[in-house]
Design an enzyme around this catalytic site. Sequence first.
Site, PDB file in Angstrom:
ATOM      1  N   GLU A 164       0.820  -1.209   0.000  1.00  0.00           N
ATOM      2  CA  GLU A 164       0.000   0.000   0.000  1.00  0.00           C
ATOM      3  C   GLU A 164       0.858   1.266   0.000  1.00  0.00           C
ATOM      4  OE1 GLU A 164      -3.067   0.742  -0.319  1.00  0.00           O
ATOM      5  OE2 GLU A 164      -4.083  -1.187  -0.191  1.00  0.00           O
ATOM      6  N   SER A 165       1.876   1.285   0.864  1.00  0.00           N
ATOM      7  CA  SER A 165       2.605   2.535   1.073  1.00  0.00           C
ATOM      8  C   SER A 165       4.092   2.369   1.336  1.00  0.00           C
ATOM      9  CB  SER A 165       1.996   3.262   2.279  1.00  0.00           C
ATOM     10  OG  SER A 165       2.167   2.457   3.454  1.00  0.00           O
TER      11      SER A 165
END
Length: 492
Positions: free
Chosen positions: A190-191
């Site tokens: 995701e990040s």
Amino acid sequence: MKSLKLYASGRHFIFSLLVFFLLFAAARIPAYADANANNNDASAAAQELRHQKQENPVIGMSDLPQDKLAAVQKTPETSEAMPDTASDKPAVDNADKTDAAEKQNTDAQVAVNQPESSQYKNTPSPLGISYKSNETAVKAIDKNINLFKDRIRERFSIWLERSAKYIEIMKDVLKEKNLPEELVFLPIVESGFNLNAYSRARAVGPWQFIAGTAKRYGLVIDWWRDERKDPIKSTGAAADYLKDLHGMFGSWKLALAAYNAGEGRIMKALKKTGAEDYWALLHTKQIRAETKEYVPRYIAATMIANTPEEYGFYNLVYHEPLEYDEVTLNSPADIEVIAKCAETTVEEIRNLNPELRRWSTPPNVPNYSVRIPAGTTDSFVANLEGIPAEERFSVDIYTVKKGDTIKKIAGKAGVPVGAIIAMNSLSGIESLESGEKIKIPPKGKYHADLDDKMTAKKASYKKTAAKKSNKKAAKKTSKKGVKAKKTKTKKA
């Protein structure tokens, strides 16, 4: 005379015999030297392999340089079977030795030519997701394993190192929610465990929540704070969302796909295709390419994160796990004041409280909990008591003049209209009275964050689009007017 001839003949025979033996010996020396060199090379290569295996248990023959691998594979024709003195095994005879050598050659060749997919067949997949009998799944996962360990190796190493700071506290949250701990690796895809990550879709934080979903699961997003960046609060919200998705679909694969694409899109895709499994959706056009990569990418990232050395990630410098004390403030305070009381830096307080968007804690709540460096609570409380409450929070006051509007005041202060509205709990449509006191950000302390910039950009785009639309409408109206005049002229 006869005896002399016999003597000469005998000496000639001995000389010839001696020459023959010398020539024979000369012919044998290179072969013996080659065999001895091969034995030495093989021994050195085997010794290096043993040494490297001590350093790295997963290394195999295919990891040796080609010249040393060839030395191990080669079996000199002139070498003899030697007892295995390192063990109690008996020496093998020539036939057994040949079979063993052939097996060694075959094993080494298999190691060299082995396809990527079978190299990691013993690595367990996360969440009990079964995929090894599905060719589509195997290809998709292998593709992402190669992406992480080859194409973006350096970047992925940074993500792995950074993950160590948050994994334990996130696992604690997942345990409390009765969810599998392996979900803790989802922020890798995701990040990259970047708390300040911000996407084009305006998804924010380690779990990449968009505003609507974040608020639905209890995260506060306002002018003062954005709890999507808080590693603990956002993990709690993500856990609740994932639990709901798993309950909805009954499958972690589909739950993860829905986390990426939205539950509505996945439901629609299943209904249209009649598919009952995530892997079956990969052959359809009902989900985006990003969602098709999402689950394989999570599986690949988790497999590597669990056993990084098996995929060639050595000497990773993991971040220290996040540790902190927590104190509750009964009135707003500047981050500079908090840092001073905790005897640390502003940067450290911001790192511990990434949800804070401004120069202070939110003034629109009766109390607020902040994180400070571990072991500093006593000194923090003592230092804070020495600062009067009115000196802890910075704010400038503007006196409204005749004709002032919120927009005009914002322009004078050099801040967005939203700042004036948020600081004074206004709706934005009020009319201001002359002499009224308005709070504005202290000079030099307001700094626009990414969300401020995106909001301003969006507003500018809407304004430009509205102008273009008005121009087009005006042109159409003028054309209609011209046509109407022409029609009247013709009738006349």
